[in-house]
Write an enzyme that holds these catalytic residues in place. Structure first.
Site, PDB file in Angstrom:
ATOM      1  N   GLY A  63       0.830  -1.196   0.000  1.00 54.50           N
ATOM      2  CA  GLY A  63       0.000   0.000   0.000  1.00 54.50           C
ATOM      3  C   GLY A  63       0.865   1.247   0.000  1.00 54.50           C
TER       4      GLY A  63
ATOM      5  CD  GLN B 295       3.394   5.730   2.661  1.00 52.19           C
ATOM      6  OE1 GLN B 295       2.410   5.187   2.184  1.00 52.19           O
ATOM      7  NE2 GLN B 295       4.415   5.038   3.156  1.00 52.19           N
TER       8      GLN B 295
ATOM      9  CB  CYS C   4       5.356   1.967   7.273  1.00 52.94           C
ATOM     10  SG  CYS C   4       4.861   3.466   6.418  1.00 52.94           S
ATOM     11  CG  LEU C   5       6.690   0.979   1.195  1.00 58.22           C
ATOM     12  CD1 LEU C   5       6.007   1.335  -0.117  1.00 58.22           C
ATOM     13  CD2 LEU C   5       7.819  -0.018   0.968  1.00 58.22           C
TER      14      LEU C   5
ATOM     15  CG  HIS D   5      -0.339   1.032   7.392  1.00 57.70           C
ATOM     16  ND1 HIS D   5       0.646   0.526   8.221  1.00 57.70           N
ATOM     17  CD2 HIS D   5       0.285   1.897   6.546  1.00 57.70           C
ATOM     18  CE1 HIS D   5       1.807   1.087   7.886  1.00 57.70           C
ATOM     19  NE2 HIS D   5       1.620   1.914   6.876  1.00 57.70           N
ATOM     20  CD  GLU D   6      -1.146   2.374   2.884  1.00 57.04           C
ATOM     21  OE1 GLU D   6      -0.735   3.544   2.799  1.00 57.04           O
ATOM     22  OE2 GLU D   6      -0.394   1.402   3.094  1.00 57.04           O
TER      23      GLU D   6
ATOM     24  CG  HIS E 131       0.389   6.539   5.692  1.00 61.12           C
ATOM     25  ND1 HIS E 131       1.554   7.031   6.228  1.00 61.12           N
ATOM     26  CD2 HIS E 131       0.627   5.233   5.422  1.00 61.12           C
ATOM     27  CE1 HIS E 131       2.466   6.054   6.283  1.00 61.12           C
ATOM     28  NE2 HIS E 131       1.926   4.954   5.798  1.00 61.12           N
TER      29      HIS E 131
HETATM   30 NI    NI Z   1       2.772   3.071   5.650  1.00 55.89          NI
END
Ligand code: NI
Length: 150
Positions: free
Chosen positions: A46, A51, A90-91, A132-133, A136
């Site tokens: 995701g 991000q 998480c990226l 999670h997204e 963000h």
């Molecule tokens: Ni993330």
């Protein structure tokens, strides 16, 4: 399309609240395409617009099942059920992972890239990715909710 630079923890943009998308124009569609390319390039499940430095309520998710990529514009959790405590990463927080409390199942209403409203129903990894997204988009990272570092 293009791979965009993924912002990492410490970058203020990750801590801001993203704005609703009012009109899905070509610029938004290009952003969505770039987000999908960037997510696949980074091998993530995701990615949310902040991000890549854009404070708009857009996320893309692919949990690599048979249902394919999901584009979520202005997503909202409309129902949730149960709970789960699984490890997330998480990226934008590449060095860390840990368990987070999430609902076992969620229903999220969103617009797709064509402006159509739809509901995604997610369990297990998809439920975690949806929550999670959406976090963000409110400037929340999984490390804020860590129960145990992995
Ligand atoms: Ni993330």
């Amino acid at each position: 399309m293009a791979i965009r630079n993924i912002r990492t923890e410490g970058d203020e943009v990750l801590r801001k609240r993203s704005k609703e998308v009012a009109v899905i124009d070509q610029k938004i569609k290009d952003l969505v395409e770039d987000m999908i390319d960037t997510m696949y390039h980074a091998e993530g499940v995701g990615l949310a617009a902040p991000q890549v430095g854009i404070l708009k309520r857009i996320a893309v998710i692919d949990v690599y099942d048979e249902t394919g990529v999901k584009v979520l514009i202005n997503p909202k959790i409309i129902r949730e059920e149960g709970e789960q405590f699984e490890v997330e990463g998480c990226l934008s927080v590449p060095e860390r992972a840990g368990s987070v409390r999430r609902p076992a199942k969620v229903w999220v209403e969103a617009l797709n890239e064509n402006g159509q409203t739809y509901v995604v129903e997610g369990e297990e990894l998809l439920a975690r990715a949806l929550c999670h997204e959406i976090d963000h988009l409110d400037g929340v990272l999984f490390i804020d909710k860590l129960i145990e570092e992995a």
